[in-house]
Write an enzyme that holds these catalytic residues in place. Structure first.
Site, PDB file in Angstrom:
ATOM      1  N   TRP A 151       0.790  -1.232   0.000  1.00 21.66           N
ATOM      2  CA  TRP A 151       0.000   0.000   0.000  1.00 21.66           C
ATOM      3  C   TRP A 151       0.820   1.278   0.000  1.00 21.66           C
ATOM      4  O   TRP A 151       0.279   2.355  -0.148  1.00 21.66           O
ATOM      5  CB  TRP A 151      -0.982   0.039   1.180  1.00 21.66           C
ATOM      6  CG  TRP A 151      -0.457  -0.423   2.505  1.00 21.66           C
ATOM      7  CD1 TRP A 151      -0.663  -1.655   3.065  1.00 21.66           C
ATOM      8  CD2 TRP A 151       0.345   0.289   3.452  1.00 21.66           C
ATOM      9  NE1 TRP A 151      -0.040  -1.745   4.284  1.00 21.66           N
ATOM     10  CE2 TRP A 151       0.579  -0.554   4.548  1.00 21.66           C
ATOM     11  CE3 TRP A 151       0.890   1.580   3.478  1.00 21.66           C
ATOM     12  CZ2 TRP A 151       1.335  -0.179   5.655  1.00 21.66           C
ATOM     13  CZ3 TRP A 151       1.641   1.957   4.584  1.00 21.66           C
ATOM     14  CH2 TRP A 151       1.857   1.085   5.649  1.00 21.66           C
ATOM     15  N   ASN A 152       2.134   1.170   0.155  1.00 23.02           N
ATOM     16  CA  ASN A 152       2.848   2.429   0.425  1.00 23.02           C
ATOM     17  C   ASN A 152       3.151   3.279  -0.803  1.00 23.02           C
ATOM     18  O   ASN A 152       3.183   4.505  -0.688  1.00 23.02           O
ATOM     19  CB  ASN A 152       4.104   2.186   1.273  1.00 23.02           C
ATOM     20  CG  ASN A 152       5.085   1.262   0.615  1.00 23.02           C
ATOM     21  OD1 ASN A 152       4.707   0.410  -0.170  1.00 23.02           O
ATOM     22  ND2 ASN A 152       6.342   1.434   0.925  1.00 23.02           N
ATOM     23  N   LYS A 175      -2.912  -7.140  -8.672  1.00 24.58           N
ATOM     24  CA  LYS A 175      -3.721  -7.103  -7.460  1.00 24.58           C
ATOM     25  C   LYS A 175      -3.112  -6.047  -6.533  1.00 24.58           C
ATOM     26  O   LYS A 175      -2.102  -6.273  -5.875  1.00 24.58           O
ATOM     27  CB  LYS A 175      -3.725  -8.471  -6.766  1.00 24.58           C
ATOM     28  CG  LYS A 175      -4.690  -8.499  -5.595  1.00 24.58           C
ATOM     29  CD  LYS A 175      -3.947  -8.963  -4.363  1.00 24.58           C
ATOM     30  CE  LYS A 175      -4.696  -8.743  -3.093  1.00 24.58           C
ATOM     31  NZ  LYS A 175      -4.837  -7.344  -2.712  1.00 24.58           N
ATOM     32  N   GLY A 228       5.674  -6.681  -0.661  1.00 25.45           N
ATOM     33  CA  GLY A 228       4.884  -6.682   0.573  1.00 25.45           C
ATOM     34  C   GLY A 228       5.726  -7.192   1.725  1.00 25.45           C
ATOM     35  O   GLY A 228       6.962  -7.143   1.684  1.00 25.45           O
ATOM     36  N   GLU A 250       9.895  -8.578  -3.257  1.00 21.16           N
ATOM     37  CA  GLU A 250      10.463  -7.343  -2.685  1.00 21.16           C
ATOM     38  C   GLU A 250       9.836  -7.179  -1.313  1.00 21.16           C
ATOM     39  O   GLU A 250       8.664  -6.800  -1.204  1.00 21.16           O
ATOM     40  CB  GLU A 250      10.132  -6.143  -3.577  1.00 21.16           C
ATOM     41  CG  GLU A 250      10.765  -6.196  -4.950  1.00 21.16           C
ATOM     42  CD  GLU A 250      12.267  -5.943  -4.945  1.00 21.16           C
ATOM     43  OE1 GLU A 250      12.827  -5.644  -3.868  1.00 21.16           O
ATOM     44  OE2 GLU A 250      12.870  -6.071  -6.011  1.00 21.16           O
ATOM     45  N   LEU A 251      10.606  -7.465  -0.272  1.00 21.56           N
ATOM     46  CA  LEU A 251      10.005  -7.573   1.064  1.00 21.56           C
ATOM     47  C   LEU A 251      10.493  -6.453   1.988  1.00 21.56           C
ATOM     48  O   LEU A 251      10.954  -5.422   1.529  1.00 21.56           O
ATOM     49  CB  LEU A 251      10.305  -8.968   1.619  1.00 21.56           C
ATOM     50  CG  LEU A 251       9.986 -10.104   0.632  1.00 21.56           C
ATOM     51  CD1 LEU A 251      10.379 -11.451   1.202  1.00 21.56           C
ATOM     52  CD2 LEU A 251       8.512 -10.096   0.244  1.00 21.56           C
ATOM     53  N   CYS A 284       9.995   0.590   2.642  1.00 17.91           N
ATOM     54  CA  CYS A 284      10.749  -0.642   2.892  1.00 17.91           C
ATOM     55  C   CYS A 284      12.205  -0.331   3.194  1.00 17.91           C
ATOM     56  O   CYS A 284      12.878  -1.093   3.866  1.00 17.91           O
ATOM     57  CB  CYS A 284      10.633  -1.552   1.678  1.00 17.91           C
ATOM     58  SG  CYS A 284      11.045  -0.714   0.149  1.00 17.91           S
ATOM     59  N   GLU A 385      10.636  -5.071  11.730  1.00 22.18           N
ATOM     60  CA  GLU A 385      10.241  -3.913  10.921  1.00 22.18           C
ATOM     61  C   GLU A 385       9.001  -3.253  11.532  1.00 22.18           C
ATOM     62  O   GLU A 385       7.982  -3.919  11.726  1.00 22.18           O
ATOM     63  CB  GLU A 385       9.930  -4.373   9.492  1.00 22.18           C
ATOM     64  CG  GLU A 385       9.630  -3.205   8.567  1.00 22.18           C
ATOM     65  CD  GLU A 385       9.239  -3.658   7.164  1.00 22.18           C
ATOM     66  OE1 GLU A 385       8.429  -4.597   7.039  1.00 22.18           O
ATOM     67  OE2 GLU A 385       9.739  -3.054   6.201  1.00 22.18           O
TER      68      GLU A 385
END
Ligand code: NAD
Length: 492
Positions: A151-152, A175, A228, A250-251, A284, A385
């Protein structure tokens, strides 16, 4: 009240169930839009449309140059509508209009870069060790891609996936996060306008369990490009393994921002503030662990706190605002809970430490810029995090200790090193286990430079030339130009 439908096979459509869900404006804490709540049936419809578009009709007939032109045109349309798209993002995610406009003005570069790259992906002629054969390679698109975003920064994260996927010749089902779906549904109108054939890009909105799970387990999906949390990334990776889907993940991160005593302290203070309070810490690559050399600790903290105290909070639509709200209510609760955890762990609160009650913050989900000192690297506040404006300050003695603390965490996304010693800068860049090392700067990204994680921060890379290969597979073609057919029972 805005109403957003899904986008499948070139049309805005209702969900099979007819259901929709509320989308909130984080500044007011109120519902501002209704978004279609998709499910497995909608996912199946979208994936089948994407598969049809991949295998039949105009898309597979296009030359790579023609595909590239379409991707380039999409970039032009994003540039044209950057201001409007930025406003949709701010309404939905509460990030600052100043940042989002800058971001959306830059997003077209990903479409230009990969549009240009589309017709420069060449196979090779292999100088074989065997006489009588001609061998060459082709890079072919994987097929249907599931692009799942956090969402960022919805449209930036989408561009990192969509531009290389389309340039490679794949088709896509997007999505977006259930918290910030609006801008993606506004953006997809531009895909139609740019002239992409129907079905090449589809958007299914809804929740992770209802849309994300059927999408990432669908047999016709060949690749998952995900941004996410590491928990969801792990679940997706496990699910993908069952049908051998390719993944890029991409975490999250817990990035160290390391300041040595020979650094320009004014610059480093700016870098530390930008690392944790820009975007309200909801990035992130947040430099959420500030590692300070003991000899400059007190002096640095005075400067840092003085600057952080001046941060203007309030309406994210105002160009004057510097720290906006937290995007979602669950995230707001999570940030506050980490502040409590840090207090009970014995970290010393130096700034903030709770909800912002300033009048300019209204009913929004605001947390005061928060700084903890005397943090040790084993505390949860140093290891997990937070994804909010909460900084952990950790002291170190020397380079050896700085590198050890920096690496003693399960993440490895970003990192910063502040020093004027070029040898130390290079030594640290070699030692830090992270996908990005910034020296005397922080939070810089480019469409040309590979971005991604070491360790639990992810798999694969986005941006840069190598990213397009994440959407391609290599075929080796052998042609007999005169080799004798010999013994059929041995390897040729
Ligand atoms: P999240 O993992 O909760 O959700 C991300 C997306 O996955 C959403 O669209 C969600 O609906 C979907 N999803 C949830 N469960 C799913 C499942 N089982 N299968 C498939 N899809 C599922 O993450 P978030 O809270 O939206 O985003 C914040 C996280 O994203 C942070 O950890 C942050 O560090 C990370 N992030 C990473 C990068 C990067 O480039 N490395 C960039 C931005 C954000």
């Amino acid at each position: 009240m805005e109403n957003f439908k899904m986008y499948i096979d070139g049309e805005f459509v209702e969900t099979a169930s007819g259901k929709s869900f509320d989308s909130y404006n984080p500044f007011t804490g109120k519902v501002w839009a209704q978004v279609a709540e998709g499910g497995a049936e909608d996912v199946d419809r979208a994936v089948k449309a994407a598969h049809r578009a991949f295998t039949e009709g105009a898309w597979p007939e296009l030359t790579a140059s023609q595909r590239g032109m379409l991707v380039h045109r999409l970039g032009d349309l994003v540039a044209r509508d950057a201001k409007k798209l930025a406003e949709f993002e701010v309404m939905d995610n509460g990030k600052l209009i100043a940042e989002m406009q800058g971001q959306l003005n830059y997003v077209p570069q990903w479409y230009y870069y990969y549009g240009g790259l589309a017709d420069k992906i060449e196979g090779a002629v292999i100088p074989l060790d065997k006489k009588g054969y001609f061998n060459f390679t082709r890079h072919e698109p994987l097929g249907v891609v599931a692009a799942i975003t956090a969402w960022n920064s919805p449209l930036l994260l989408l561009a990192w996936k969509l531009a290389p996927a389309l340039a490679a010749g794949c088709t896509v089902v997007v999505k977006p996060s259930e918290f910030t779906s609006a801008s993606t549904l506004e953006f997809v109108k531009l895909v139609k306008e740019a002239g992409f054939p129907d079905g090449v890009v589809n958007v299914v909105t809804g929740f992770g369990k209802d849309v994300g799970v059927p999408l990432t387990t669908h047999p016709l999906v060949k690749k998952i490009a995900f941004t996410g949390s590491d928990g969801t990334g792990r679940a997706i990776n496990e699910a993908a393994a069952k049908t051998f889907k390719r993944v890029t993940l991409e975490l999250g991160g817990k990035s160290p921002n390391i300041v040595f005593d020979d650094a320009n302290l004014e610059d480093a203070v700016n870098g530390a503030v930008s690392g944790i309070f820009a975007a309200t810490g909801q990035t992130c690559i947040a430099g959420s662990r500030l590692l300070l050399q003991e000899s400059i600790h007190d002096q640095f903290m005075d400067k840092l706190l003085a600057l952080a105290k001046t941060a203007r909070m309030g309406d994210p639509m105002s160009m004057e605002t510097q720290v906006g709200p937290i995007t979602t209510q669950p995230q707001y609760d999570k940030v506050l809970s980490y502040i409590d955890i840090a207090k009970t762990e014995g970290a010393k609160l130096a700034l903030g430490g709770g909800p912002a009650t300033r009048p300019e913050c209204g009913e929004g989900w605001f947390v005061e810029p928060t700084v903890f000192t005397d943090v040790t690297n084993t505390m949860r506040i140093a290891q997990e995090e937070v994804f909010g404006p909460v900084l952990s300050v950790i002291k170190f003695k020397d380079e050896e200790e700085a590198a050890n603390i920096a690496n003693d965490v399960r993440f490895g996304l970003g990192s910063g090193v502040w020093t004027h010693d070029i040898g130390r800068a290079i030594r640290m860049s070699e030692r830090i286990q992270a996908g990005t090392v910034w020296v005397n700067t922080y939070r810089a990204v480019s469409y040309m430079s590979p971005f991604g994680g070491y360790k639990d921060s992810g798999l694969g890379r986005e941006s840069g030339i190598e990213s397009i290969y994440e959407y391609l597979q290599t075929k080796s073609v052998w042609i007999n130009t005169g080799a004798k057919t010999g013994n059929p029972f041995v390897l040729r």
